[in-house]
Design an enzyme around this catalytic site. Structure first.
Site, PDB file in Angstrom:
ATOM      1  N   ASN A 108      50.306  40.893  41.382  1.00  0.00           N
ATOM      2  CA  ASN A 108      51.367  39.931  41.068  1.00  0.00           C
ATOM      3  C   ASN A 108      52.646  40.535  41.639  1.00  0.00           C
ATOM      4  O   ASN A 108      53.253  41.405  41.017  1.00  0.00           O
ATOM      5  CB  ASN A 108      51.490  39.714  39.559  1.00  0.00           C
ATOM      6  CG  ASN A 108      52.539  38.653  39.224  1.00  0.00           C
ATOM      7  OD1 ASN A 108      53.350  38.296  40.077  1.00  0.00           O
ATOM      8  ND2 ASN A 108      52.543  38.174  37.994  1.00  0.00           N
ATOM      9  N   HIS A 123      58.277  35.994  46.997  1.00  0.00           N
ATOM     10  CA  HIS A 123      59.062  35.003  47.725  1.00  0.00           C
ATOM     11  C   HIS A 123      59.943  35.622  48.817  1.00  0.00           C
ATOM     12  O   HIS A 123      60.599  34.910  49.548  1.00  0.00           O
ATOM     13  CB  HIS A 123      59.943  34.227  46.735  1.00  0.00           C
ATOM     14  CG  HIS A 123      59.219  33.884  45.462  1.00  0.00           C
ATOM     15  ND1 HIS A 123      58.132  33.040  45.445  1.00  0.00           N
ATOM     16  CD2 HIS A 123      59.390  34.297  44.179  1.00  0.00           C
ATOM     17  CE1 HIS A 123      57.679  32.938  44.195  1.00  0.00           C
ATOM     18  NE2 HIS A 123      58.413  33.696  43.410  1.00  0.00           N
ATOM     19  N   ASP A 154      52.799  42.481  54.861  1.00  0.00           N
ATOM     20  CA  ASP A 154      52.249  43.267  55.968  1.00  0.00           C
ATOM     21  C   ASP A 154      51.314  44.361  55.464  1.00  0.00           C
ATOM     22  O   ASP A 154      50.305  44.672  56.114  1.00  0.00           O
ATOM     23  CB  ASP A 154      53.382  43.897  56.794  1.00  0.00           C
ATOM     24  CG  ASP A 154      54.078  42.878  57.695  1.00  0.00           C
ATOM     25  OD1 ASP A 154      53.588  41.732  57.797  1.00  0.00           O
ATOM     26  OD2 ASP A 154      55.126  43.230  58.281  1.00  0.00           O
ATOM     27  N   GLU A 187      46.105  37.133  44.525  1.00  0.00           N
ATOM     28  CA  GLU A 187      47.489  37.038  44.029  1.00  0.00           C
ATOM     29  C   GLU A 187      47.496  36.253  42.706  1.00  0.00           C
ATOM     30  O   GLU A 187      46.867  35.202  42.611  1.00  0.00           O
ATOM     31  CB  GLU A 187      48.340  36.317  45.077  1.00  0.00           C
ATOM     32  CG  GLU A 187      49.780  36.091  44.634  1.00  0.00           C
ATOM     33  CD  GLU A 187      50.631  35.525  45.772  1.00  0.00           C
ATOM     34  OE1 GLU A 187      50.570  36.059  46.894  1.00  0.00           O
ATOM     35  OE2 GLU A 187      51.354  34.550  45.530  1.00  0.00           O
TER      36      GLU A 187
HETATM   37  C1  DQA Z   1      55.897  35.458  38.571  1.00  0.00           C
HETATM   38  C2  DQA Z   1      56.642  34.297  39.239  1.00  0.00           C
HETATM   39  C3  DQA Z   1      57.793  34.825  40.097  1.00  0.00           C
HETATM   40  O1  DQA Z   1      58.491  33.738  40.695  1.00  0.00           O
HETATM   41  C4  DQA Z   1      58.770  35.596  39.246  1.00  0.00           C
HETATM   42  O2  DQA Z   1      59.799  36.148  40.046  1.00  0.00           O
HETATM   43  C5  DQA Z   1      58.128  36.638  38.403  1.00  0.00           C
HETATM   44  C6  DQA Z   1      56.829  36.351  37.784  1.00  0.00           C
HETATM   45  C7  DQA Z   1      54.805  34.963  37.599  1.00  0.00           C
HETATM   46  O3  DQA Z   1      53.937  35.765  37.256  1.00  0.00           O
HETATM   47  O4  DQA Z   1      54.834  33.804  37.172  1.00  0.00           O
HETATM   48  O5  DQA Z   1      58.706  37.685  38.142  1.00  0.00           O
HETATM   49  O6  DQA Z   1      55.248  36.212  39.586  1.00  0.00           O
END
Ligand code: DQA
Length: 155
Positions: free
Chosen positions: A73, A79, A86, A97
């Site tokens: 994660n 983003h 990479d 993911e």
């Molecule tokens: C996240 C979603 C991401 O946009 C956010 O910045 C996080 C957590 C999630 O697990 O929903 O920190 O990865």
């Protein structure tokens, strides 16, 4: 067989941060449940959390020769981070993911994942249960890869 679970920035704050979005489960509790599934399947599991992009890149690189699967994660780095993308692409280890929240239901800047295109798949929006789906899925993928490798070794 070994899987490494990599948790990005602010995920150490689970249970404290925005409970309306991320729920009240702590990261350690999520990891305990994953460790149970791994143990039942005879799979070794390691957990890593960092708030630093470079440390996450280092950890992905360290998986080379050490692990057959990665669950990641990347949190906010999902983003923004070409470096993490990479690294995943470079090691060529099957990677899943995970996001607790449904990133496509949230702000527009969260709709784009730079990392998902180099992953085997993405699990988003199922809360902590997403990690359960991820561990089951990565074990399946790792088993398939291992049996393909065995087949080609005996040919
Ligand atoms: C996240 C979603 C991401 O946009 C956010 O910045 C996080 C957590 C999630 O697990 O929903 O920190 O990865």
């Amino acid at each position: 067989m070994k899987v490494v679970v990599i948790q990005g920035p602010n995920l150490n704050m689970l249970g404290i941060r925005e409970q309306n979005i991320y729920g009240n489960m702590k990261l350690d509790d999520i990891h305990r449940l994953m460790a149970g599934v791994a143990e039942q399947n005879g799979v070794e599991i390691e957990f890593f959390q960092s708030n630093l992009e470079g440390e996450i890149v280092d950890k992905i690189q360290e998986c080379l020769g050490d692990a057959e699967g990665i669950i990641i994660n990347p949190a906010a780095y999902t983003h923004t981070s070409i470096a993490i993308r990479d690294a995943i692409s470079a090691v060529r280890i099957p990677t899943i993911e995970v996001h607790l929240s449904n990133i496509y239901q949230r702000e527009e800047f969260r709709h784009k994942s730079l990392t998902a295109p180099v992953c085997a798949g993405q699990i988003t929006g199922f809360g902590p249960f997403g990690y359960h789906l991820a561990i089951i899925s990565i074990i399946q993928i790792m088993s398939e890869v291992a049996s393909l490798q065995q087949e080609s070794a005996t040919e």
